[in-house]
Design a protein around this motif. Sequence first.
Motif, PDB file in Angstrom:
ATOM      1  N   VAL B  13       0.829  -1.242   0.054  1.00 35.10           N
ATOM      2  CA  VAL B  13       0.107  -0.077   0.085  1.00 35.10           C
ATOM      3  C   VAL B  13       0.935   1.199   0.023  1.00 35.10           C
ATOM      4  CG1 VAL B  13      -1.669   1.314   1.103  1.00 35.10           C
ATOM      5  CG2 VAL B  13      -1.698  -1.222   1.357  1.00 35.10           C
ATOM      6  N   ARG B  14       0.493   2.186  -0.776  1.00 35.36           N
ATOM      7  CA  ARG B  14       1.142   3.414  -0.763  1.00 35.36           C
ATOM      8  C   ARG B  14       0.386   4.554  -0.094  1.00 35.36           C
ATOM      9  NH1 ARG B  14       5.148   4.156  -5.160  1.00 35.36           N
ATOM     10  NH2 ARG B  14       5.296   2.183  -6.689  1.00 35.36           N
ATOM     11  N   ARG B  15       0.988   5.432   0.614  1.00 38.60           N
ATOM     12  CA  ARG B  15       0.455   6.690   0.889  1.00 38.60           C
ATOM     13  C   ARG B  15       1.187   7.789   0.152  1.00 38.60           C
ATOM     14  NH1 ARG B  15      -3.173   5.670   5.370  1.00 38.60           N
ATOM     15  NH2 ARG B  15      -4.181   7.462   4.923  1.00 38.60           N
ATOM     16  N   GLY B  16       0.501   8.508  -0.586  1.00 40.83           N
ATOM     17  CA  GLY B  16       1.348   9.304  -1.460  1.00 40.83           C
ATOM     18  C   GLY B  16       1.965   8.650  -2.496  1.00 40.83           C
ATOM     19  N   MET B  17       3.400   8.892  -2.665  1.00 37.47           N
ATOM     20  CA  MET B  17       4.210   8.028  -3.378  1.00 37.47           C
ATOM     21  C   MET B  17       5.062   6.845  -2.881  1.00 37.47           C
ATOM     22  SD  MET B  17       3.088   8.462  -6.392  1.00 37.47           S
ATOM     23  CE  MET B  17       4.104   7.365  -7.317  1.00 37.47           C
ATOM     24  N   GLY B  18       4.927   6.913  -1.245  1.00 34.96           N
ATOM     25  CA  GLY B  18       5.783   6.111  -0.671  1.00 34.96           C
ATOM     26  C   GLY B  18       5.161   4.864  -0.344  1.00 34.96           C
ATOM     27  N   ILE B  19       5.855   3.832  -0.178  1.00 34.28           N
ATOM     28  CA  ILE B  19       5.294   2.723  -0.066  1.00 34.28           C
ATOM     29  C   ILE B  19       5.414   2.384   1.535  1.00 34.28           C
ATOM     30  CG2 ILE B  19       5.621   0.117  -0.112  1.00 34.28           C
ATOM     31  CD1 ILE B  19       6.914   0.382  -2.662  1.00 34.28           C
ATOM     32  N   VAL B  20       4.112   2.250   2.282  1.00 34.93           N
ATOM     33  CA  VAL B  20       3.898   2.355   3.798  1.00 34.93           C
ATOM     34  C   VAL B  20       4.100   0.700   4.157  1.00 34.93           C
ATOM     35  CG1 VAL B  20       2.744   2.880   5.582  1.00 34.93           C
ATOM     36  CG2 VAL B  20       2.848   4.436   3.775  1.00 34.93           C
ATOM     37  N   LEU B  21       3.207  -0.183   3.283  1.00 36.05           N
ATOM     38  CA  LEU B  21       3.149  -1.452   3.752  1.00 36.05           C
ATOM     39  C   LEU B  21       3.971  -2.473   2.399  1.00 36.05           C
ATOM     40  CD1 LEU B  21      -0.380  -2.232   5.262  1.00 36.05           C
ATOM     41  CD2 LEU B  21       1.715  -1.721   6.446  1.00 36.05           C
ATOM     42  N   SER B  22       4.380  -3.332   2.827  1.00 33.93           N
ATOM     43  CA  SER B  22       5.065  -4.146   1.461  1.00 33.93           C
ATOM     44  C   SER B  22       5.011  -5.427   2.134  1.00 33.93           C
ATOM     45  CB  SER B  22       6.343  -3.604   1.299  1.00 33.93           C
ATOM     46  OG  SER B  22       6.841  -4.207   0.310  1.00 33.93           O
ATOM     47  N   SER B  23       4.425  -6.455   1.115  1.00 35.43           N
ATOM     48  CA  SER B  23       4.243  -7.880   1.561  1.00 35.43           C
ATOM     49  C   SER B  23       3.650  -8.309   2.947  1.00 35.43           C
ATOM     50  CB  SER B  23       5.417  -8.548   1.266  1.00 35.43           C
ATOM     51  OG  SER B  23       6.308  -8.175   0.273  1.00 35.43           O
ATOM     52  N   ALA B  39       5.922   2.902  15.806  1.00 31.13           N
ATOM     53  CA  ALA B  39       6.234   4.268  15.820  1.00 31.13           C
ATOM     54  C   ALA B  39       5.080   5.238  14.827  1.00 31.13           C
ATOM     55  CB  ALA B  39       7.733   4.444  15.265  1.00 31.13           C
ATOM     56  N   ASN B  40       5.186   6.412  15.214  1.00 30.05           N
ATOM     57  CA  ASN B  40       4.273   7.022  14.517  1.00 30.05           C
ATOM     58  C   ASN B  40       4.821   7.082  12.828  1.00 30.05           C
ATOM     59  OD1 ASN B  40       2.696   8.164  16.460  1.00 30.05           O
ATOM     60  ND2 ASN B  40       4.201   9.888  16.743  1.00 30.05           N
ATOM     61  N   GLY B  41       3.766   7.030  12.204  1.00 27.09           N
ATOM     62  CA  GLY B  41       4.275   7.003  10.764  1.00 27.09           C
ATOM     63  C   GLY B  41       4.623   5.431  10.247  1.00 27.09           C
ATOM     64  N   LYS B  44       0.230   1.846  11.094  1.00 28.13           N
ATOM     65  CA  LYS B  44      -0.782   1.657  11.775  1.00 28.13           C
ATOM     66  C   LYS B  44      -2.129   1.762  11.154  1.00 28.13           C
ATOM     67  CE  LYS B  44       0.439   3.428  15.616  1.00 28.13           C
ATOM     68  NZ  LYS B  44       1.607   4.115  15.319  1.00 28.13           N
ATOM     69  N   SER B  45      -2.448   3.093  11.095  1.00 25.83           N
ATOM     70  CA  SER B  45      -3.663   3.443  10.597  1.00 25.83           C
ATOM     71  C   SER B  45      -3.967   2.797   8.912  1.00 25.83           C
ATOM     72  CB  SER B  45      -3.804   4.956  10.179  1.00 25.83           C
ATOM     73  OG  SER B  45      -3.705   5.506  11.603  1.00 25.83           O
ATOM     74  N   THR B  46      -2.553   2.894   8.328  1.00 27.21           N
ATOM     75  CA  THR B  46      -2.829   2.263   6.887  1.00 27.21           C
ATOM     76  C   THR B  46      -3.335   0.769   6.959  1.00 27.21           C
ATOM     77  OG1 THR B  46      -0.958   3.605   6.192  1.00 27.21           O
ATOM     78  CG2 THR B  46      -1.523   1.737   4.697  1.00 27.21           C
TER      79      THR B  46
END
Lengths: 234, 404
Positions: B13-23, B39-41, B44-46
């Motif tokens: 999953v991406r937020r903006g262009m950054g990958i937040v979750l991977s595999s 940690a923040n960012g 978790k919310s993703t």
Amino acid sequence: MAGRSAEVLLGLGFAGIMTTLFLGFQWAPSVAIDAFESPAAQRIFYWHVPAAWAAFIAFAVLFTGSAMWFFKRSPLGWRLHVAGAEAGLACGLIAVWSGCVWGAAEWGTPWDWTDVRLNTFGLLTLLALFLVLGRQSQPDGVESRDTFSTFGLFGFVLVPFTYIATRIWEIRHPGPVVGAGDDGGSLSGDMAIVLFIGALSFTIFIIGHILISMRITSLEQRLEQAQHHIDGGK
Amino acid sequence: MAEVLLSIKGAEVRRGMGIVLSSFDLQVNSGDIVVIHGANGSGKSTVIETAARLLPMEKGQVSHHQHLTLHSDGRRKKPIKPFGLTLQSNGVIGSETIENHLRTVAALAGKEVDLAPLLESYDIQHRTQDIIAHLSGGQQRKVAVLAGLLPAMVCDEPTLVLLDEPDAGLDDAAIKTLTQHIASLASAGHGLLIASHNPSLREIGTKLHNLEAEKTGVVNAAEPWKTRGQPTQTRNILFRTGHRYASSTHAGLARNGLAALMVFGCMLALGDPSILPSGLWLTGGILAPAFASGLAGDPTSHLMQEARANDWWRSQGQRTPSALGLGVLIGGVVTAGACYVCIGEIEIMLVLIGAIMCEGTMGGVRLLHASTQRLARPNAVFIRLLLPAFILPWALIVSWAAGL
């Protein structure tokens, strides 16, 4: 030279557009005095039609780029989308503005809300404006690219609709004057030459515009990646 | 054997262009309390919003009750069973009363329930009939948390609950109640996925996930949850809720009615409309207020932007509440008024055309509005630039109506 091909094309196209303007006003033959309400204003035709032609090329690029991003997540597709929207806006505004001037002289009104071609083309230009302003208002991301690509895909429906509009509803805009077959064509040889130079110049200009716009978008993406990297992103 | 309530497989999953979750893989079974921390960012919310189908995925899939609900190829299906959701923003509309909001949430799960003991447990029973905007921040959070827990509280079958920082803004007593509720709901067979930093919530977690590794083994020995809801009708809930939102705020009158009034007022300011020549101009003048009213859009669409209420509703189903049919009413009334002022009588045909035109325009604007809701800043986008698209159809309808 190879690295500057976009600038060269843009410059050549611009010179051609200015030449078209000169030829249209100074060299192209006048139309019959009884054929138009305002025969002198008809000379805007040599800018108006090529600008609209170039806008259609830009909208085709926008559609292709939107499809490439939406279905393939292609970064090249997104750059094409951005470039197509910006070039479509530039040429669309030229076509709309020149059409308004011509319409005011010929029809007595710059705009007619019941003319289908006028409205669909105006809407395409507004769509390009929406995409350009919208992209600037949003942080770059998959969601925003998906949304704007969807608009690019749906908006293209208006292109064939605009093209056939005068064949179905001839309200203000005339039917086809180029390539209309034996009975419809009304361009003399010299007129066709100026129109051809105009179409070629606008085409070269739009290609240069698209190449430069794609390069700028690419640089923006590199800058964003560098910033993201500095921020500690993956 | 425990039922699988939520399964996230190979999510990217991406937020903006950054990958937040991977595999990313995660499973929530009935009886589980899965607590995500980090940690923040860190995402978790993703995870919560991906599980709630609010975020598109680059790769992977999400299933509720072993039925696919979201796939990276774009497939997005309504979950087969209701689930609870509390977002980091409360996802509630300020003009709703606590009772109305919670009853709607229960009705989405097909149940109705006596709310009094639940509200009492969070010490907000005395505010039942207050509108949510009048509550303190902590009280509003209590309502949002209760709304997230409610589907599990009223359903007999194992229900999935997704809570994003539910403890944020709650006092100690409320956190204690929340902890007890979560533990007893899990004991009753429901499954909860919670994003939180709170140690007391981590203590009751049966699985802890720090977004890199999962730790299992804590046994939940709480008393099972006993309250159950009674079956209720959920037909037309989006329609009924949309109209309740519009009527409780008078947003239809304020936005659409005022737009019509402004256009009609401007026309009247130019002179006596009764001297207009019959035909195109007169018909256009009579139908213009209804058109302007439609262009103001669906009043509920604007209300839904409050505290991510739109996202909350989107997660629960494929659509959001809308005041469908309000355009017919407003368009009909303003056209009847314009008819009376301009021609001294009410032309039923024109009133009908005005009503349909207003509803149709409102529907088109609603569609345009909905198409930009996935954007990070939907209010900043220039979607109204496309409104001139409605002028040509309006002109054609006026020209047709003038010939009647």
